[in-house]
Motif scaffolding. Sequence first.
Motif, PDB file in Angstrom:
ATOM      1  N   SER A  61      21.122 -96.871  16.563  1.00  0.00           N
ATOM      2  CA  SER A  61      19.698 -97.148  16.343  1.00  0.00           C
ATOM      3  C   SER A  61      19.397 -97.266  14.855  1.00  0.00           C
ATOM      4  O   SER A  61      18.656 -98.164  14.426  1.00  0.00           O
ATOM      5  CB  SER A  61      18.835 -96.038  16.946  1.00  0.00           C
ATOM      6  OG  SER A  61      18.992 -95.995  18.326  1.00  0.00           O
ATOM      7  N   THR A  73      20.827-100.556  13.539  1.00  0.00           N
ATOM      8  CA  THR A  73      20.002-101.686  13.966  1.00  0.00           C
ATOM      9  C   THR A  73      18.736-101.773  13.127  1.00  0.00           C
ATOM     10  O   THR A  73      18.330-102.870  12.702  1.00  0.00           O
ATOM     11  CB  THR A  73      19.639-101.547  15.460  1.00  0.00           C
ATOM     12  OG1 THR A  73      20.845-101.452  16.220  1.00  0.00           O
ATOM     13  CG2 THR A  73      18.831-102.722  15.947  1.00  0.00           C
ATOM     14  N   ALA A  74      18.115-100.631  12.866  1.00  0.00           N
ATOM     15  CA  ALA A  74      16.903-100.618  12.035  1.00  0.00           C
ATOM     16  C   ALA A  74      17.216-101.068  10.610  1.00  0.00           C
ATOM     17  O   ALA A  74      16.434-101.815   9.993  1.00  0.00           O
ATOM     18  CB  ALA A  74      16.299 -99.214  12.028  1.00  0.00           C
ATOM     19  N   ASP A  98      24.490 -92.917  19.717  1.00  0.00           N
ATOM     20  CA  ASP A  98      23.262 -93.657  20.017  1.00  0.00           C
ATOM     21  C   ASP A  98      22.309 -93.622  18.823  1.00  0.00           C
ATOM     22  O   ASP A  98      21.705 -94.638  18.468  1.00  0.00           O
ATOM     23  CB  ASP A  98      22.575 -93.084  21.255  1.00  0.00           C
ATOM     24  CG  ASP A  98      23.310 -93.402  22.546  1.00  0.00           C
ATOM     25  OD1 ASP A  98      24.155 -94.328  22.545  1.00  0.00           O
ATOM     26  OD2 ASP A  98      23.055 -92.710  23.547  1.00  0.00           O
ATOM     27  N   THR A  99      22.184 -92.466  18.194  1.00  0.00           N
ATOM     28  CA  THR A  99      21.336 -92.327  17.015  1.00  0.00           C
ATOM     29  C   THR A  99      21.855 -93.194  15.875  1.00  0.00           C
ATOM     30  O   THR A  99      21.086 -93.869  15.184  1.00  0.00           O
ATOM     31  CB  THR A  99      21.274 -90.847  16.564  1.00  0.00           C
ATOM     32  OG1 THR A  99      20.803 -90.063  17.660  1.00  0.00           O
ATOM     33  CG2 THR A  99      20.370 -90.655  15.370  1.00  0.00           C
TER      34      THR A  99
END
Length: 102
Positions: free
Chosen positions: A86, A89-90, A82-83
């Motif tokens: 994220s 995506t950033a 998940d990290t």
Amino acid sequence: MTVIDTTAVSTARTAKPTDSKTSLGDLDQGDFLKLMLAQMKQQDPFSPMDQTEMLAQMAQFSALAGTTEMADTLKTISSKLDTLVSAQTATQAAIAALAARE
């Protein structure tokens, strides 16, 4: 002749549960060990538990421990993924913003 430990009975009557477990899913390894120990204490010394039965219970305990450890590992992997998603995506958003400036 069945022998009952009177101290265990009186303790069980006066002991107040600190946590209530409402389903089998709430039981953990400690509960399993407590049940197995109580079973061993209460067995008839003239007719002890069959060794194959005890080995089967120990195998179940080992499987439970392995499953619990695997579940913990999978939770850790999931949180790390998940990290990573994220962060990816950033990064993609930052690259898109830079490309839009040019």
